[in-house]
Design a protein around this motif. Sequence first.
Motif, short mmCIF file in Angstrom:
data_model
loop_
_atom_site.label_atom_id
_atom_site.label_comp_id
_atom_site.label_asym_id
_atom_site.label_seq_id
_atom_site.Cartn_x
_atom_site.Cartn_y
_atom_site.Cartn_z
N ARG A 12 37.32 -33.55 20.15
CA ARG A 12 36.12 -33.99 20.87
C ARG A 12 36.20 -33.59 22.34
O ARG A 12 35.21 -33.16 22.93
CB ARG A 12 35.94 -35.50 20.71
N LEU A 13 37.39 -33.71 22.93
CA LEU A 13 37.60 -33.29 24.31
C LEU A 13 37.29 -31.81 24.46
O LEU A 13 36.57 -31.40 25.38
CB LEU A 13 39.05 -33.60 24.74
N LEU A 14 37.80 -31.00 23.55
CA LEU A 14 37.57 -29.56 23.62
C LEU A 14 36.08 -29.22 23.46
O LEU A 14 35.57 -28.33 24.15
CB LEU A 14 38.40 -28.84 22.56
N SER A 15 35.39 -29.92 22.59
CA SER A 15 33.95 -29.70 22.42
C SER A 15 33.19 -30.01 23.70
O SER A 15 32.29 -29.27 24.11
CB SER A 15 33.40 -30.54 21.27
N GLU A 16 33.54 -31.11 24.33
CA GLU A 16 32.87 -31.50 25.58
C GLU A 16 33.15 -30.49 26.69
O GLU A 16 32.23 -30.10 27.42
CB GLU A 16 33.33 -32.90 26.02
N VAL A 17 34.39 -30.08 26.82
CA VAL A 17 34.75 -29.12 27.88
C VAL A 17 34.13 -27.75 27.60
O VAL A 17 33.70 -27.06 28.53
CB VAL A 17 36.29 -29.02 28.03
N ALA A 18 34.04 -27.36 26.33
CA ALA A 18 33.40 -26.08 26.00
C ALA A 18 31.92 -26.11 26.34
O ALA A 18 31.36 -25.09 26.76
CB ALA A 18 33.60 -25.77 24.51
N ALA A 19 31.28 -27.26 26.20
CA ALA A 19 29.86 -27.38 26.52
C ALA A 19 29.62 -27.45 28.02
O ALA A 19 28.61 -26.96 28.52
CB ALA A 19 29.28 -28.62 25.84
N ASP A 20 30.57 -28.04 28.75
CA ASP A 20 30.42 -28.21 30.19
C ASP A 20 31.80 -28.20 30.84
O ASP A 20 32.47 -29.23 30.91
CB ASP A 20 29.69 -29.52 30.51
N GLY A 21 32.22 -27.04 31.30
CA GLY A 21 33.53 -26.90 31.92
C GLY A 21 33.68 -27.65 33.22
O GLY A 21 34.80 -27.83 33.71
N ARG A 22 32.57 -28.11 33.80
CA ARG A 22 32.63 -28.84 35.06
C ARG A 22 32.52 -30.35 34.89
O ARG A 22 32.39 -31.08 35.86
CB ARG A 22 31.50 -28.36 35.97
N ILE A 23 32.60 -30.81 33.66
CA ILE A 23 32.47 -32.25 33.42
C ILE A 23 33.56 -33.01 34.18
O ILE A 23 34.73 -32.60 34.19
CB ILE A 23 32.51 -32.57 31.90
N ALA A 24 33.16 -34.07 34.84
CA ALA A 24 34.12 -34.89 35.59
C ALA A 24 35.04 -35.63 34.62
O ALA A 24 34.61 -36.04 33.54
CB ALA A 24 33.37 -35.88 36.48
N ASN A 25 36.28 -35.79 35.02
CA ASN A 25 37.27 -36.44 34.15
C ASN A 25 36.83 -37.85 33.76
O ASN A 25 36.99 -38.24 32.61
CB ASN A 25 38.63 -36.47 34.84
N ASN A 26 36.27 -38.60 34.70
CA ASN A 26 35.87 -39.97 34.37
C ASN A 26 34.71 -39.99 33.37
O ASN A 26 34.65 -40.85 32.49
CB ASN A 26 35.54 -40.79 35.62
N VAL A 27 33.79 -39.03 33.46
CA VAL A 27 32.69 -38.93 32.50
C VAL A 27 33.24 -38.52 31.13
O VAL A 27 32.87 -39.08 30.11
CB VAL A 27 31.62 -37.92 32.99
N LEU A 28 34.14 -37.56 31.13
CA LEU A 28 34.77 -37.11 29.89
C LEU A 28 35.51 -38.27 29.22
O LEU A 28 35.38 -38.49 28.02
CB LEU A 28 35.71 -35.94 30.16
N ALA A 29 36.29 -39.00 30.00
CA ALA A 29 37.04 -40.14 29.47
C ALA A 29 36.11 -41.17 28.85
O ALA A 29 36.36 -41.69 27.76
CB ALA A 29 37.88 -40.77 30.58
N ARG A 30 35.00 -41.46 29.54
CA ARG A 30 34.03 -42.43 29.02
C ARG A 30 33.44 -41.95 27.69
O ARG A 30 33.33 -42.71 26.74
CB ARG A 30 32.94 -42.68 30.06
N ARG A 31 33.09 -40.68 27.61
CA ARG A 31 32.53 -40.14 26.36
C ARG A 31 33.53 -40.18 25.22
O ARG A 31 33.16 -40.34 24.06
CB ARG A 31 32.06 -38.70 26.57
N LEU A 32 34.80 -40.02 25.55
CA LEU A 32 35.85 -40.03 24.52
C LEU A 32 36.33 -41.43 24.19
O LEU A 32 37.04 -41.63 23.20
CB LEU A 32 37.03 -39.15 24.96
N GLY A 33 36.01 -42.40 25.06
CA GLY A 33 36.44 -43.77 24.84
C GLY A 33 37.92 -43.97 25.16
O GLY A 33 38.59 -44.78 24.52
N ILE A 34 38.43 -43.22 26.15
CA ILE A 34 39.83 -43.36 26.56
C ILE A 34 39.90 -43.55 28.07
O ILE A 34 38.91 -43.31 28.78
CB ILE A 34 40.68 -42.12 26.13
N ALA A 35 41.04 -43.97 28.56
CA ALA A 35 41.24 -44.17 30.00
C ALA A 35 41.23 -42.82 30.72
O ALA A 35 41.69 -41.81 30.16
CB ALA A 35 42.56 -44.88 30.25
#
Length: 153
Positions: A12-35
């Motif tokens: 899921r992390l790789l899918s999100e980063v592939a869609a948006d390489g500039r995604i902020a870590n805190n936004v990515l973490a929230r989408r993944l449900g992890i710290a």
Amino acid sequence: MSEIELDDVDHRLLSEVAADGRIANNVLARRLGIAPSTCLTRTRRLIDAGVIRGFHAELDLAALGRPLQAMISIRLQPSARNQIEEFQHYLTTLPGVINVYFLAGTEDFQIHVAAPDGDALRDFVVGSISRRREVAGTHTSLIFSHVRPPLAV
């Protein structure tokens, strides 16, 4: 690349980063449900292992004065087989080349190029590709549109 096991969160992390390489870590973490700290550790692990090889910007080629895109297939002379790496490197140095693909099959290379117009594309094919001794032939296909689907990881 190191071989590592990927779990559902990694995919899921790789899918999100592939869609948006500039995604902020805190936004990515929230989408993944992890710290956020866990997310950063996972991302660094994937980078260190070579799973994530880089982050890239998609550019508007028309805004850069190169609205005409094409795929050019290149077939090398049989006698040029020992020059494949050298020729591949040459292709990467040409202005307007976006991607270079070394292929199996009847064509040896396919390159994705962007040019200002049809005359410039013709000049590129004739002047930079076809004139080379190692080239047996080319085939140019114009690209009408390009759509990048989401990467299924």
